[in-house]
Enzyme design. Structure first.
Site, PDB file in Angstrom:
ATOM      1  N   GLU A 172       3.611   8.367  13.972  1.00 53.50           N
ATOM      2  CA  GLU A 172       4.227   7.753  12.802  1.00 53.50           C
ATOM      3  C   GLU A 172       3.162   6.881  12.159  1.00 53.50           C
ATOM      4  OE1 GLU A 172       7.863   5.640  13.760  1.00 53.50           O
ATOM      5  OE2 GLU A 172       7.923   4.774  11.757  1.00 53.50           O
ATOM      6  N   ASP A 212      10.654  -4.889   8.856  1.00 50.86           N
ATOM      7  CA  ASP A 212       9.652  -5.143   9.883  1.00 50.86           C
ATOM      8  C   ASP A 212       9.564  -6.595  10.310  1.00 50.86           C
ATOM      9  OD1 ASP A 212       8.414  -2.569  10.478  1.00 50.86           O
ATOM     10  OD2 ASP A 212       7.860  -2.565   8.354  1.00 50.86           O
TER      11      ASP A 212
END
Lengths: 263, 398
Positions: free
Chosen positions: A51, A62
């Protein structure tokens, strides 16, 4: 290419009795020059896919580790365009599927059609967009389909059962099961309800289910891995590479994929 | 007269708006939408909202004929919608009262909010004190520096203020952090978003709750002058006071509507917050709207003397109203706003918020070009006490 390539490689790994392991790395963290070598290193460690994060100024899904990695990547000039160009200039196409993780705005700004076409040219196999829920996905689904890019959907613990099933049905390549309440980043442990959640997904998903967010150790990977097909590890990998502890990365990958053999 | 029914059921205002959030938050948005649609048709909710707006906030606010300013400028008759006279000193509480009542309806006990100037943070902390809700406010560290007193106010009211140091340390970064916190605590926490931005249904809810400004204005101006105004001017950061003021007038096509953005050091410099005037289409904080961004889709920093306008996005409904041409968007520099700040203080004895001073500055230019039998309404969104120290420093620098 794309979906078929992901499916094929995942099947090979699973037939060999392995759990699937997908590391997340931030494109441009440490410079784009090291990317090809790092991808090869991860491939040799036994990962099922990679990824590749595209840095964004406002990454709301995040936690601190990936936010910091994104800032480092942006401050050395990394952009979506630069990453796509760089991938296209690799000496050889990576022998492991490359999956982009990008927030919507950088690709919207790039142009969604053009983005899908350039992903195909650059050998990108799949894409994960954390801020694009089911209700809005029509804006890009057609373009991705036209260029054979696997559109990997994210499901969350807050998704009601029918919604989980619908998301699983739509997902291509695999289903990304967000396994914490919150943002990316290491967690001490995952609660009991995570296992029930993964079991539900596993029962209903036509594609492999991988657990991500909060996974940072071989123990967690093994524990979650008994309830799904594998794990995605982000912050921990980003952190280890940042500290130049490549050997630790390899240990984490190898310890995590072997659970299938033991169990 | 055309009927205006935006947004549609997917939260679109034309090509703008929508819901661009992680899946984790989608169920909470759907729950909020359902709770809101039920509440707004529930006479008990409406009655309760009116009760608090009247008895606690102090509505309705006056529509004041600024006779001295009118004489000084020469031109249209200038009226001020006095949102600065609300409890907590700005229009922000119109929204937080409504959203706090929604929080209670959804059975949630905790609230998270973001704040720029601190006005929304104070308005949120206030209603959380009133309704006994736990309250966490995220605020950029640069804004904390600019607005020390508002931080202390929030703490006095029982809220916890968390400083956000990454990025530019302003409203954008505080909003990122509030969204992250909400994702981690979505089961027992409501996010009281303070402007007409964010994912659907927030732009709609905030607009509807702020529309009390425009509804009152419409009635008051007709009572006082016998007709609708010729022009209305309001400042636009995220755009909640302006959309609340404009919305009841959208179908009244004879009424000119002007949204005033912050031009900072000037729209031809890098230092401004003129999102509609200078930005381009993109996705930030859950909505598709106009943004300040670079050629790679990275969000750039906004600059304005006014913390409340210092935001690189804008409400999607404003982008839509700009695209259709129904609302005209203009920009006012820091210096022009400072002049208007002083002018209104001296001429009318009203110290406006620096945000509102942008609207005053533009209105003074516009009124001059209008005829004496015409009327112009300024939305005076907040009082300027919070800005006095900053203005003093800035004027002494010169």
């Amino acid at each position: 290419m794309g979906k078929e390539r992901i499916e094929q490689i995942f099947q090979e790994k699973q037939s060999a009795g392995q759990k699937l392991f997908i590391p997340y790395i931030m494109a441009g963290d440490g410079g784009l020059d090291i990317l090809e070598e790092r991808i090869q290193f991860l491939k040799d460690s036994g990962v099922a896919a990679i990824e590749l994060g595209i840095p964004f100024s406002d990454p709301i899904a995040d936690g601190p580790t990936i936010q910091a990695a994104g800032q480092r990547a942006l401050s050395n000039g990394t952009s979506l365009k630069a990453v796509l160009n760089h991938l296209q200039n690799f000496e050889a196409k990576p022998e492991v599927p490359i999956i982009f993780m990008t927030y919507l705005n950088p690709i919207y700004n790039y142009g969604l059609e053009k983005f899908a076409a350039d992903c195909e040219k650059a050998g990108v196999d799949g894409i994960i967009i954390p801020d694009l829920p089911m209700e809005e996905e029509d804006m890009i689904a057609g373009a991705l389909r036209a260029h054979s890019i696997a559109f990997i959907r994210l499901v969350a613990m807050t998704s009601p059962r029918e919604r989980m099933i619908e998301i699983a049905k739509r997902s291509e390549g695999f289903l990304y099961a967000v396994s914490v309440m919150g943002t990316t980043g290491a967690r001490q442990s995952h609660g009991k309800n995570v296992k029930a959640y993964l079991d539900t997904l596993k029962e209903n998903s036509p594609v492999p289910v991988l657990a991500g967010f909060g996974v940072s150790s071989v123990e967690q990977a093994n524990e979650l891995g008994t309830h799904c097909d594998g794990v995605i590890v982000g912050s921990k990998i980003v952190d280890l590479f940042h500290q130049r502890q490549d050997a630790e990365v390899r240990k984490l990958v190898q310890g995590s994929i072997e659970v299938g053999v033991k169990g | 007269m055309t009927t205006y029914t935006m947004p549609d059921e997917t939260g679109r205002f034309g090509s703008f708006g929508g819901r661009f959030v992680p899946e984790l938050l989608m169920p909470a948005l759907l729950e909020l939408e359902e709770a809101y649609e039920q509440a707004k048709n529930d006479p008990q909710f409406i009655e309760e909202l009116h009760y608090y707006l009247k008895q606690y906030v102090g509505r309705e606010t006056p529509l004041y004929f600024a006779e001295q300013l009118t004489k000084e400028v020469g031109g249209a008759n200038i009226y001020l919608k006095r949102e600065d006279l609300n409890h907590t000193g700005a229009h922000k509480i119109n929204n937080t009262i409504g959203q706090a009542l929604l929080t209670l309806r959804m059975g949630k006990k905790k609230v998270v909010a973001e704040t720029g100037a601190g006005q929304h943070g104070v308005a949120t902390a206030t209603v959380c004190a009133l309704f006994d809700l736990e309250c966490i406010v995220f605020m950029g560290e640069e804004d904390i520096r600019r607005q020390k007193l508002n931080v202390f106010r929030m703490e006095l009211l029982g809220a916890e203020v968390r400083s956000v140091s990454h990025g530019s340390g302003t409203l954008k970064d505080a909003t990122n952090e509030a969204l992250r916190y909400w994702a981690s605590n979505v089961n027992d926490t409501h996010y009281i978003l303070g402007s007409a931005v964010g994912p659907h249904p927030f732009p709609k809810i905030v607009r509807d709750l702020q529309s009390v400004i425009g509804k009152e204005t419409k009635q008051q101006i007709v009572e006082q002058t016998g007709k609708l105004p010729d022009a209305i001017v309001a400042c636009v950061g995220g755009g909640s006071n302006s959309i609340g003021m404009f919305h009841p007038f959208i179908e009244e096509e004879a009424v000119k509507l002007v949204g005033v953005e912050a031009a900072g050091a000037g729209i031809d410099t890098e230092q401004h917050a003129a999102t509609i005037t200078k930005g381009s289409k993109g996705i930030l904080h859950g909505t598709l709207s106009n943004l300040l961004q670079d050629e790679n889709g990275q969000i750039t920093e906004a600059f304005s003397i006014s913390a409340g306008l210092d935001y690189p996005g804008v409400g999607p409904e404003h982008s839509h109203l700009n695209e259709t041409g129904r609302v005209h968007y203009a920009a006012i520099t820091d210096d022009e706003a400072l002049d208007a700040f002083q002018a209104l203080s001296r001429i009318e004895g009203i110290i406006p918020a620096l945000e509102s001073a942008h609207a005053v500055a533009y209105a003074m230019k516009l009124a001059k070009e209008m005829k004496p039998d015409q009327t112009l309404v300024i939305c005076l969104s907040g009082r300027g006490d919070k800005d006095v120290e900053q203005v003093k420093d800035r004027l002494e620098e010169k």
